[in-house]
Design a protein around this motif. Structure first.
Motif, mmCIF file in Angstrom:
data_model
loop_
_atom_site.group_PDB
_atom_site.id
_atom_site.type_symbol
_atom_site.label_atom_id
_atom_site.label_comp_id
_atom_site.label_asym_id
_atom_site.label_seq_id
_atom_site.Cartn_x
_atom_site.Cartn_y
_atom_site.Cartn_z
ATOM 1 N N LYS A 48 0.844 -1.181 0.000
ATOM 2 C CA LYS A 48 0.000 0.000 0.000
ATOM 3 C C LYS A 48 0.893 1.251 0.000
ATOM 4 O O LYS A 48 1.901 1.291 0.711
ATOM 5 N N GLY A 49 0.530 2.238 -0.761
ATOM 6 C CA GLY A 49 1.339 3.457 -0.861
ATOM 7 C C GLY A 49 1.091 4.402 0.309
ATOM 8 O O GLY A 49 -0.007 4.429 0.881
ATOM 9 N N GLY A 50 2.118 5.144 0.669
ATOM 10 C CA GLY A 50 1.966 6.227 1.639
ATOM 11 C C GLY A 50 1.628 5.820 3.053
ATOM 12 O O GLY A 50 1.002 6.574 3.794
ATOM 13 N N VAL A 51 2.058 4.623 3.464
ATOM 14 C CA VAL A 51 1.717 4.163 4.820
ATOM 15 C C VAL A 51 2.828 4.434 5.838
ATOM 16 O O VAL A 51 2.679 4.119 7.018
ATOM 17 N N GLY A 52 3.960 4.975 5.355
ATOM 18 C CA GLY A 52 5.053 5.280 6.282
ATOM 19 C C GLY A 52 6.256 4.356 6.171
ATOM 20 O O GLY A 52 7.057 4.288 7.108
ATOM 21 N N LYS A 53 6.402 3.670 5.040
ATOM 22 C CA LYS A 53 7.572 2.791 4.860
ATOM 23 C C LYS A 53 8.872 3.600 4.911
ATOM 24 O O LYS A 53 9.778 3.302 5.686
ATOM 25 N N THR A 54 8.947 4.613 4.043
ATOM 26 C CA THR A 54 10.187 5.385 3.947
ATOM 27 C C THR A 54 10.463 6.141 5.243
ATOM 28 O O THR A 54 11.591 6.165 5.742
ATOM 29 N N THR A 55 9.413 6.733 5.801
ATOM 30 C CA THR A 55 9.556 7.463 7.067
ATOM 31 C C THR A 55 10.087 6.529 8.152
ATOM 32 O O THR A 55 10.971 6.897 8.934
ATOM 33 N N GLN A 87 11.157 5.903 -6.617
ATOM 34 C CA GLN A 87 10.837 7.269 -6.189
ATOM 35 C C GLN A 87 12.019 7.928 -5.481
ATOM 36 O O GLN A 87 12.103 9.161 -5.425
ATOM 37 N N MET A 113 1.107 6.872 11.877
ATOM 38 C CA MET A 113 0.150 7.985 11.749
ATOM 39 C C MET A 113 -1.028 7.792 12.695
ATOM 40 O O MET A 113 -2.176 8.049 12.351
ATOM 41 N N ILE A 158 3.517 4.868 16.140
ATOM 42 C CA ILE A 158 4.060 6.143 15.669
ATOM 43 C C ILE A 158 2.901 7.133 15.517
ATOM 44 O O ILE A 158 1.983 6.891 14.728
ATOM 45 N N PRO A 159 2.908 8.204 16.286
ATOM 46 C CA PRO A 159 1.784 9.148 16.213
ATOM 47 C C PRO A 159 1.821 9.960 14.923
ATOM 48 O O PRO A 159 2.887 10.119 14.314
ATOM 49 N N ARG A 160 0.670 10.451 14.516
ATOM 50 C CA ARG A 160 0.671 11.449 13.444
ATOM 51 C C ARG A 160 1.309 12.707 14.032
ATOM 52 O O ARG A 160 0.873 13.199 15.066
ATOM 53 N N ASN A 161 2.351 13.174 13.410
ATOM 54 C CA ASN A 161 3.136 14.268 13.992
ATOM 55 C C ASN A 161 3.707 15.106 12.855
ATOM 56 O O ASN A 161 4.420 14.606 11.994
ATOM 57 N N SER A 211 6.596 14.814 9.218
ATOM 58 C CA SER A 211 6.379 15.071 7.792
ATOM 59 C C SER A 211 7.204 16.255 7.288
ATOM 60 O O SER A 211 7.491 16.350 6.099
HETATM 61 N N1 LIG Z 1 3.790 9.672 11.660
HETATM 62 C C1 LIG Z 1 3.583 10.555 10.680
HETATM 63 N N2 LIG Z 1 3.030 11.747 10.937
HETATM 64 C C2 LIG Z 1 2.804 12.643 9.943
HETATM 65 N N3 LIG Z 1 3.105 12.426 8.660
HETATM 66 C C3 LIG Z 1 3.662 11.249 8.338
HETATM 67 C C4 LIG Z 1 3.944 10.248 9.314
HETATM 68 N N4 LIG Z 1 4.496 9.176 8.696
HETATM 69 C C5 LIG Z 1 4.567 9.504 7.404
HETATM 70 N N5 LIG Z 1 4.076 10.732 7.160
HETATM 71 C C6 LIG Z 1 3.956 11.416 5.878
HETATM 72 O O1 LIG Z 1 3.089 10.638 5.066
HETATM 73 C C7 LIG Z 1 3.552 10.596 3.729
HETATM 74 C C8 LIG Z 1 3.806 9.141 3.333
HETATM 75 O O2 LIG Z 1 4.849 8.619 4.139
HETATM 76 P P1 LIG Z 1 6.015 7.733 3.509
HETATM 77 O O3 LIG Z 1 6.601 8.394 2.318
HETATM 78 O O4 LIG Z 1 6.919 7.348 4.603
HETATM 79 O O5 LIG Z 1 5.159 6.475 3.061
HETATM 80 P P2 LIG Z 1 5.594 5.291 2.089
HETATM 81 O O6 LIG Z 1 4.841 4.100 2.535
HETATM 82 O O7 LIG Z 1 7.062 5.201 2.013
HETATM 83 O O8 LIG Z 1 5.048 5.830 0.689
HETATM 84 P P3 LIG Z 1 5.287 5.137 -0.743
HETATM 85 O O9 LIG Z 1 4.396 3.960 -0.746
HETATM 86 O O10 LIG Z 1 4.915 6.175 -1.738
HETATM 87 O O11 LIG Z 1 6.731 4.765 -0.807
HETATM 88 C C9 LIG Z 1 4.811 11.436 3.692
HETATM 89 O O12 LIG Z 1 4.458 12.742 3.266
HETATM 90 C C10 LIG Z 1 5.268 11.465 5.140
HETATM 91 O O13 LIG Z 1 6.003 12.621 5.454
#
Ligand SMILES: Nc1ncnc2c1ncn2[C@@H]1O[C@H](COP(=O)(O)OP(=O)(O)OP(=O)(O)O)[C@@H](O)[C@H]1O
Ligand SMILES: [Mg+2]
Length: 274
Positions: free
Chosen positions: A19-26, A50, A196, A224-227, A231
């Motif tokens: 799933k995209g954008g779930v916080g993998k890279t973070t 990316q 988040m 991990i809280p939304r914070n 971001s």
């Molecule tokens: N705990 C958090 N609080 C606030 N924002 C967050 C948090 N974790 C991630 N984000 C934001 O959410 C977005 C998606 O996070 P991230 O890039 O880590 O996801 P991803 O799973 O790596 O995405 P992709 O699937 O595109 O690689 C980013 O803009 C990131 O800054």
């Protein structure tokens, strides 16, 4: 089949969720930074075309001369690929958009699922003495992600605390099972980390309750809280730990690293001192 008699090298964790954008890279960036704060030496492999992990750690596109693509498909020494980052103790194999063509090129390769395994188990890497290798996977169950699952000892799954979060896990778990049955029998699940997370939101609490009921011990106690500081940090090319060390996001990733290391205590103790 992999060789179980190989000496134990760094612990390799694939950070994966299709799933995209779930916080993998973070999670990959900040867990790496938190582990480095504890004196561990980390290699982060950016396996996503990316290149978000590369950007987030301050490695600009022009500095990405050799990349994870070369590690997979060109016979290039690993020392030519690994670069330093803005974080002391965290090293990077950077990615550029050329990785997006790798998937196609991998299909024709006989060793297509084992290329990252081979790259990360080459003897030249021993001299770096990495404690952990974290692989930031793309948002798909493509051959790139399969390469990560074959190369890894364990999978860390970030799960965004939102509706349908658990539904997406089924497909990932099936892929993990398939890799276990074929190429990497020793693959474990490191854990599932809720990202988040919003304590004021009933939905977050519901997803947490469902995840803990379904997955039990696999779910990290740390959430991990939304914070907003989390971001903001990547645009400063820093992990949140360096960008705002006192933020709730930093505390959470420190706690996650602590929990992960505690789970690893016996494994770490077994390893020869360096
Ligand atoms: N705990 C958090 N609080 C606030 N924002 C967050 C948090 N974790 C991630 N984000 C934001 O959410 C977005 C998606 O996070 P991230 O890039 O880590 O996801 P991803 O799973 O790596 O995405 P992709 O699937 O595109 O690689 C980013 O803009 C990131 O800054
Ligand atoms: Mg990402």
């Amino acid at each position: 089949m992999l060789d179980p008699t190989r000496p134990r090298g760094p612990h390799i964790i694939a950070v994966a969720n299709q799933k995209g954008g779930v916080g993998k890279t973070t999670t990959a960036i900040n867990l790496a930074a938190a582990l480095a704060e504890r004196g561990k030496k980390i290699l982060l492999v950016d396996l996503d075309p990316q290149g978000n992990a590369s950007t987030g750690l301050g490695v600009e596109p022009h500095a990405r001369r050799a990349t994870t693509y070369d590690l997979l498909l060109d016979d290039i020494p690993v020392a030519d690929v690994i670069v330093a980052t803005t974080v002391s103790g965290v090293w990077l194999s950077p990615a550029t958009t050329d990785l997006s063509s790798a998937d196609m090129e991998l299909v024709a390769n006989e060793k297509r699922s084992f290329l990252l395994y081979d790259a990360l188990h080459q003897p030249a890497l021993d001299a770096w003495f990495f404690d952990f290798i974290l692989i930031d996977c793309p948002p798909s169950l493509s051959l790139l992600t399969v390469n990560a699952l074959v190369a890894a000892n364990a999978v860390l799954v970030p799960l965004q605390a939102e509706f349908f979060a658990l539904e997406g896990l089924t497909q990932l778990m099936l892929t993990i099972r398939e890799v276990r049955q074929t190429a990497n029998t020793l693959l474990r699940i490191e854990g599932v980390v809720l990202t988040m997370y919003d304590t004021r939101n009933n939905l977050s609490q519901q997803v947490e309750a469902d995840a803990r009921a379904t997955l039990g011990e696999l779910v990290f106690r740390t959430m991990i809280p939304r914070n907003v500081r989390i971001s903001e940090a990547p645009s400063h090319a820093l992990p949140v730990l360096a960008y705002d060390s006192a933020s709730k996001g930093s505390a959470a990733y420190r706690a996650l690293a602590g929990e992960l290391l505690a789970r690893h205590a016996p494994v770490q103790a077994e390893r020869a001192p360096r």
